[in-house]
Design a protein around this motif. Sequence first.
Motif, PDB file in Angstrom:
ATOM      1  N   VAL A 277       0.850  -1.183   0.000  1.00 33.81           N
ATOM      2  CA  VAL A 277       0.000   0.000   0.000  1.00 33.81           C
ATOM      3  C   VAL A 277       0.888   1.237   0.000  1.00 33.81           C
ATOM      4  CG1 VAL A 277      -0.148   0.145   2.530  1.00 33.81           C
ATOM      5  CG2 VAL A 277      -2.022   1.049   1.128  1.00 33.81           C
ATOM      6  N   LEU A 278       0.438   2.281  -0.682  1.00 33.71           N
ATOM      7  CA  LEU A 278       1.078   3.585  -0.663  1.00 33.71           C
ATOM      8  C   LEU A 278       0.096   4.550  -0.013  1.00 33.71           C
ATOM      9  CD1 LEU A 278       3.505   5.345  -1.613  1.00 33.71           C
ATOM     10  CD2 LEU A 278       2.229   5.740  -3.729  1.00 33.71           C
ATOM     11  N   VAL A 279       0.523   5.221   1.058  1.00 26.19           N
ATOM     12  CA  VAL A 279      -0.370   6.074   1.841  1.00 26.19           C
ATOM     13  C   VAL A 279      -0.034   7.533   1.569  1.00 26.19           C
ATOM     14  CG1 VAL A 279      -1.248   6.603   4.146  1.00 26.19           C
ATOM     15  CG2 VAL A 279      -0.475   4.277   3.610  1.00 26.19           C
ATOM     16  N   ASP A 280      -1.049   8.302   1.172  1.00 28.40           N
ATOM     17  CA  ASP A 280      -0.889   9.720   0.881  1.00 28.40           C
ATOM     18  C   ASP A 280      -0.781  10.537   2.169  1.00 28.40           C
ATOM     19  OD1 ASP A 280      -1.004   9.258  -1.810  1.00 28.40           O
ATOM     20  OD2 ASP A 280      -3.147   9.716  -1.988  1.00 28.40           O
ATOM     21  N   PRO A 281      -0.346  11.793   2.072  1.00 34.38           N
ATOM     22  CA  PRO A 281      -0.230  12.635   3.276  1.00 34.38           C
ATOM     23  C   PRO A 281      -1.530  12.768   4.058  1.00 34.38           C
ATOM     24  CG  PRO A 281       0.938  13.642   1.452  1.00 34.38           C
ATOM     25  CD  PRO A 281       0.212  12.470   0.881  1.00 34.38           C
ATOM     26  N   ASP A 282      -2.676  12.717   3.378  1.00 35.85           N
ATOM     27  CA  ASP A 282      -3.960  12.861   4.078  1.00 35.85           C
ATOM     28  C   ASP A 282      -4.499  11.549   4.615  1.00 35.85           C
ATOM     29  OD1 ASP A 282      -4.700  11.566   1.783  1.00 35.85           O
ATOM     30  OD2 ASP A 282      -6.123  13.076   1.095  1.00 35.85           O
ATOM     31  N   GLY A 283      -3.754  10.448   4.435  1.00 39.91           N
ATOM     32  CA  GLY A 283      -4.158   9.143   4.932  1.00 39.91           C
ATOM     33  C   GLY A 283      -4.845   8.266   3.924  1.00 39.91           C
ATOM     34  N   ALA A 284      -5.210   8.787   2.745  1.00 37.94           N
ATOM     35  CA  ALA A 284      -5.795   7.961   1.695  1.00 37.94           C
ATOM     36  C   ALA A 284      -4.746   6.970   1.187  1.00 37.94           C
ATOM     37  CB  ALA A 284      -6.307   8.831   0.555  1.00 37.94           C
ATOM     38  N   SER A 285      -5.196   5.779   0.786  1.00 40.89           N
ATOM     39  CA  SER A 285      -4.239   4.743   0.408  1.00 40.89           C
ATOM     40  C   SER A 285      -4.498   4.225  -0.997  1.00 40.89           C
ATOM     41  CB  SER A 285      -4.282   3.581   1.402  1.00 40.89           C
ATOM     42  OG  SER A 285      -5.570   3.018   1.480  1.00 40.89           O
ATOM     43  N   ILE A 286      -3.420   3.821  -1.653  1.00 38.44           N
ATOM     44  CA  ILE A 286      -3.449   3.210  -2.973  1.00 38.44           C
ATOM     45  C   ILE A 286      -2.939   1.784  -2.812  1.00 38.44           C
ATOM     46  CG2 ILE A 286      -2.508   3.270  -5.310  1.00 38.44           C
ATOM     47  CD1 ILE A 286      -2.048   6.295  -4.856  1.00 38.44           C
TER      48      ILE A 286
END
Length: 377
Positions: A277-286
């Motif tokens: 998983v790749l987690v964005d600065p706002d906590g959303a994940s890819i």
Amino acid sequence: MRRLVLLWCAFLVAGCAPREESLPRLDITEFLSGEEVQGYPRALAPRDFRFPEDHGAHPEFRSEWWYVTGNLEDTSGRPFGFQISFFRYNLAPGQVERSSAWGTNQVWMAHLAVSDIETGEHLADERLARGAMGLAGVEQDPFRVWVEDWEMSGPAEFPWHIQASTENFSMDLTIRPEKPVVLQGDRGLSPKSDIEGNASYYYSLTRLRTDGQVRIGGRTHHVTGTSWLDREWGTSALASNQEGWDWFALQLEGRRELMFYRLRRRDGSKDPASRGVLVDPDGASIKLSAGDVIVHPLQTWTGPRGDSWPVKWRLRVPDQEIDWIVSAAFEDQLVDLAFRYWEGSVRVQTFEGGAPVGYGYLEMTRYGGLRTGNPAP
């Protein structure tokens, strides 16, 4: 299963004796195998996670762990890495009636390690106990998980306090989440092979503000930094054609995080169940599948038994324009206790130019003296 029970009994009876004389080492692959699991529930489908309840125990499943790794600096900028983990293992399914207060089907193990990156010293120790008579266990509200005198505790919704001490080193740390929970895999269901039920329920807190003290020898360091909490529970994970894994948990500039575990087959190839998983600065994940991430070892370290562990990797996620070098902060961060594995602090740089990108932790199992194949992307 019978062999595992006997090995655990050997640990619990001889836990205070010198290791080389009395304590056999356990095989992590066998512990997480999908064989002989009748009577236990399995991780078969996504579930509704509930917090803070799911920070607590799930004792009906065969195995479970609370795992914290992190990178810290003292007031002078001296860097340290650390890990503390609490493992619960269910020896027999269902309720077990015992006439003795010592009777239980739950056994516990905790591992503790500190990496002094300036000196290249790696210190590790463990505790083993049965889940009876208050020796080890987990409580819900307030939260507490402990094995003997090592514990992680606090309010159900954080902050949590980590306290663990040995003769040669100790830690006294407080951790506070800076991002929401990340559910790994399919809404928290994390398959580990193509066999139904070889899976865990898995979530992470990928960025925990951390501060406190680390003692090495007679010197205490006041430290701050960032940690990562992994929580998993299940009944079986690895299939018979799987050898081990390489797990990357990376905390990056710009408040991003990346986790990827590469499951290795016995022929050295990457299992299709590998994911991350790749987690964005706002906590959303890819979500990242096995095909999204390419990892390849560039350099190995030879351990004291002549075993070879990859300590420098190239990690690529082409769709995200990621091309990094992940290198051990220093090579010898081998944990050689009940289980033998490499787990240590790593640094992340761009492949082209070597610019710093972040830091994190790397865990590797079953290289060297056990069955192995040539690692492949």
